[in-house]
Design a protein around this motif. Structure first.
Motif, PDB file in Angstrom:
ATOM      1  N   HIS A 168       0.812  -1.221   0.000  1.00 19.60           N
ATOM      2  CA  HIS A 168       0.000   0.000   0.000  1.00 19.60           C
ATOM      3  C   HIS A 168       0.847   1.274   0.000  1.00 19.60           C
ATOM      4  O   HIS A 168       0.529   2.251   0.681  1.00 19.60           O
ATOM      5  CB  HIS A 168      -0.955   0.014   1.192  1.00 19.60           C
ATOM      6  CG  HIS A 168      -1.755  -1.234   1.367  1.00 19.60           C
ATOM      7  ND1 HIS A 168      -2.533  -1.764   0.356  1.00 19.60           N
ATOM      8  CD2 HIS A 168      -1.879  -2.086   2.429  1.00 19.60           C
ATOM      9  CE1 HIS A 168      -3.127  -2.866   0.797  1.00 19.60           C
ATOM     10  NE2 HIS A 168      -2.737  -3.090   2.034  1.00 19.60           N
ATOM     11  N   LEU A 169       1.941   1.254  -0.755  1.00 23.26           N
ATOM     12  CA  LEU A 169       2.808   2.430  -0.830  1.00 23.26           C
ATOM     13  C   LEU A 169       2.035   3.626  -1.396  1.00 23.26           C
ATOM     14  O   LEU A 169       1.395   3.528  -2.448  1.00 23.26           O
ATOM     15  CB  LEU A 169       4.016   2.111  -1.718  1.00 23.26           C
ATOM     16  CG  LEU A 169       5.035   3.227  -1.923  1.00 23.26           C
ATOM     17  CD1 LEU A 169       5.721   3.571  -0.608  1.00 23.26           C
ATOM     18  CD2 LEU A 169       6.069   2.823  -2.973  1.00 23.26           C
ATOM     19  N   ASN A 177       2.233   5.415   4.907  1.00 22.98           N
ATOM     20  CA  ASN A 177       2.885   4.404   4.065  1.00 22.98           C
ATOM     21  C   ASN A 177       3.694   5.089   2.964  1.00 22.98           C
ATOM     22  O   ASN A 177       3.424   4.959   1.774  1.00 22.98           O
ATOM     23  CB  ASN A 177       1.851   3.446   3.466  1.00 22.98           C
ATOM     24  CG  ASN A 177       1.489   2.325   4.426  1.00 22.98           C
ATOM     25  OD1 ASN A 177       1.650   2.464   5.629  1.00 22.98           O
ATOM     26  ND2 ASN A 177       0.990   1.238   3.906  1.00 22.98           N
ATOM     27  N   THR A 178       4.699   5.824   3.385  1.00 20.35           N
ATOM     28  CA  THR A 178       5.553   6.569   2.474  1.00 20.35           C
ATOM     29  C   THR A 178       6.825   5.786   2.184  1.00 20.35           C
ATOM     30  O   THR A 178       7.179   4.838   2.915  1.00 20.35           O
ATOM     31  CB  THR A 178       5.939   7.914   3.080  1.00 20.35           C
ATOM     32  OG1 THR A 178       6.698   7.673   4.292  1.00 20.35           O
ATOM     33  CG2 THR A 178       4.702   8.740   3.424  1.00 20.35           C
ATOM     34  N   LEU A 179       7.535   6.193   1.155  1.00 15.06           N
ATOM     35  CA  LEU A 179       8.799   5.543   0.837  1.00 15.06           C
ATOM     36  C   LEU A 179       9.811   5.762   1.951  1.00 15.06           C
ATOM     37  O   LEU A 179      10.619   4.871   2.251  1.00 15.06           O
ATOM     38  CB  LEU A 179       9.333   6.077  -0.493  1.00 15.06           C
ATOM     39  CG  LEU A 179      10.506   5.319  -1.104  1.00 15.06           C
ATOM     40  CD1 LEU A 179      10.158   3.841  -1.319  1.00 15.06           C
ATOM     41  CD2 LEU A 179      10.923   5.961  -2.426  1.00 15.06           C
ATOM     42  N   THR A 218       9.574  -0.220  -5.368  1.00 17.13           N
ATOM     43  CA  THR A 218      10.989   0.050  -5.127  1.00 17.13           C
ATOM     44  C   THR A 218      11.592  -1.090  -4.349  1.00 17.13           C
ATOM     45  O   THR A 218      11.007  -1.546  -3.348  1.00 17.13           O
ATOM     46  CB  THR A 218      11.164   1.354  -4.306  1.00 17.13           C
ATOM     47  OG1 THR A 218      10.576   2.445  -5.011  1.00 17.13           O
ATOM     48  CG2 THR A 218      12.635   1.647  -4.057  1.00 17.13           C
ATOM     49  N   GLN A 219      12.767  -1.569  -4.779  1.00  8.21           N
ATOM     50  CA  GLN A 219      13.513  -2.519  -3.965  1.00  8.21           C
ATOM     51  C   GLN A 219      14.363  -1.732  -2.986  1.00  8.21           C
ATOM     52  O   GLN A 219      15.177  -0.888  -3.381  1.00  8.21           O
ATOM     53  CB  GLN A 219      14.387  -3.431  -4.820  1.00  8.21           C
ATOM     54  CG  GLN A 219      15.107  -4.483  -3.978  1.00  8.21           C
ATOM     55  CD  GLN A 219      15.796  -5.553  -4.795  1.00  8.21           C
ATOM     56  OE1 GLN A 219      15.776  -5.543  -6.014  1.00  8.21           O
ATOM     57  NE2 GLN A 219      16.415  -6.517  -4.098  1.00  8.21           N
ATOM     58  N   LEU A 220      14.185  -1.983  -1.716  1.00 11.88           N
ATOM     59  CA  LEU A 220      14.833  -1.198  -0.663  1.00 11.88           C
ATOM     60  C   LEU A 220      16.158  -1.799  -0.210  1.00 11.88           C
ATOM     61  O   LEU A 220      16.964  -1.135   0.388  1.00 11.88           O
ATOM     62  CB  LEU A 220      13.881  -1.074   0.534  1.00 11.88           C
ATOM     63  CG  LEU A 220      12.569  -0.359   0.195  1.00 11.88           C
ATOM     64  CD1 LEU A 220      11.552  -0.570   1.303  1.00 11.88           C
ATOM     65  CD2 LEU A 220      12.808   1.120  -0.034  1.00 11.88           C
TER      66      LEU A 220
END
Length: 221
Positions: A168-169, A177-179, A218-220
């Motif tokens: 749920h970005l 639910n932010t980056l 995004t892959q973190l």
């Protein structure tokens, strides 16, 4: 088992196409069982929200995709039943539709019911998860998503995939639910971590993962 791990359900044509490919035949020819159990572990969920999932209403529309048949598999009921009764139900279905709610509550009842032990013997069955229904397959949930604490503590999922999911970005109704917050979540976990919006899903077949997206991910790590 074939996995389609979504954040918000079958929300676009790309995810729907991936689902049909995993099924190997049209949705209209497939039998589905839906699993609402995770809802009962999350304080935001209500009997109405469970009904909305079961009846195919928004937000996920999961049971309303046009299945040949849809049944409800409630994990809370299975420990009181003979396996000889419910295992054929699972083996006879094409797809398990697993709703969101609390991922650790869902993991607990997957184990307690015996369904978790059965999953590896279902190579052709498709598991479609929504939110917690996807996160339950990961090694770790992350403390940000813990609402229900299992008897042994911890934040471990079933570990059937090797990555963790921040769902749920940038969803409007979940402004936290932010980056940036997803990065803080990932920093406390081990292994690969992804932040995904509701237009994104993971397809996992034979240990190979493919990202299906018409949105943002995004892959973190």
């Amino acid at each position: 088992m074939k996995l389609l791990l979504t954040s918000g359900g079958v929300t676009n044509a790309s995810i729907r196409s991936a689902l049909v490919n995993l099924l190997g035949k049209p949705i209209e020819e497939c039998a589905a069982l839906c699993i609402p159990t995770a809802q009962y572990g999350h304080p935001w969920c209500t009997p109405e929200s469970a009904w909305r999932f079961i009846s195919g209403h928004p937000p996920s529309h999961m049971t309303g995709l046009g299945w040949k048949s849809v049944g409800v598999l409630e994990l809370l009921a299975l420990p009181g039943m003979d396996r000889e009764r419910w295992v054929p139900w699972v083996r006879g279905t094409d797809v398990l539709l697993v709703d969101g709610g609390d991922a650790l509550y869902l993991a607990h009842w997957l184990r307690e019911s015996g369904l978790a032990d059965l999953l590896p013997s279902l190579p052709d069955t498709v598991w479609v998860g929504v939110s917690a229904g996807s996160m339950v397959m990961t090694p770790q949930i992350g403390r940000e998503f813990v609402q229900w604490t299992p008897p042994g503590g911890g934040d471990e999922g079933l570990g059937l995939v090797d990555f963790s999911i921040f769902p749920h970005l940038n969803v409007e109704m979940l402004p936290w639910n932010t980056l940036e917050n997803a990065g803080k979540w990932a920093a406390r976990l081990t292994g690969p971590c992804y932040a995904v919006d509701d237009q994104t899903a993971f397809q996992v077949v034979g240990g190979v993962t493919e990202i299906i997206s018409e949105g943002e991910w995004t892959q973190l790590r």
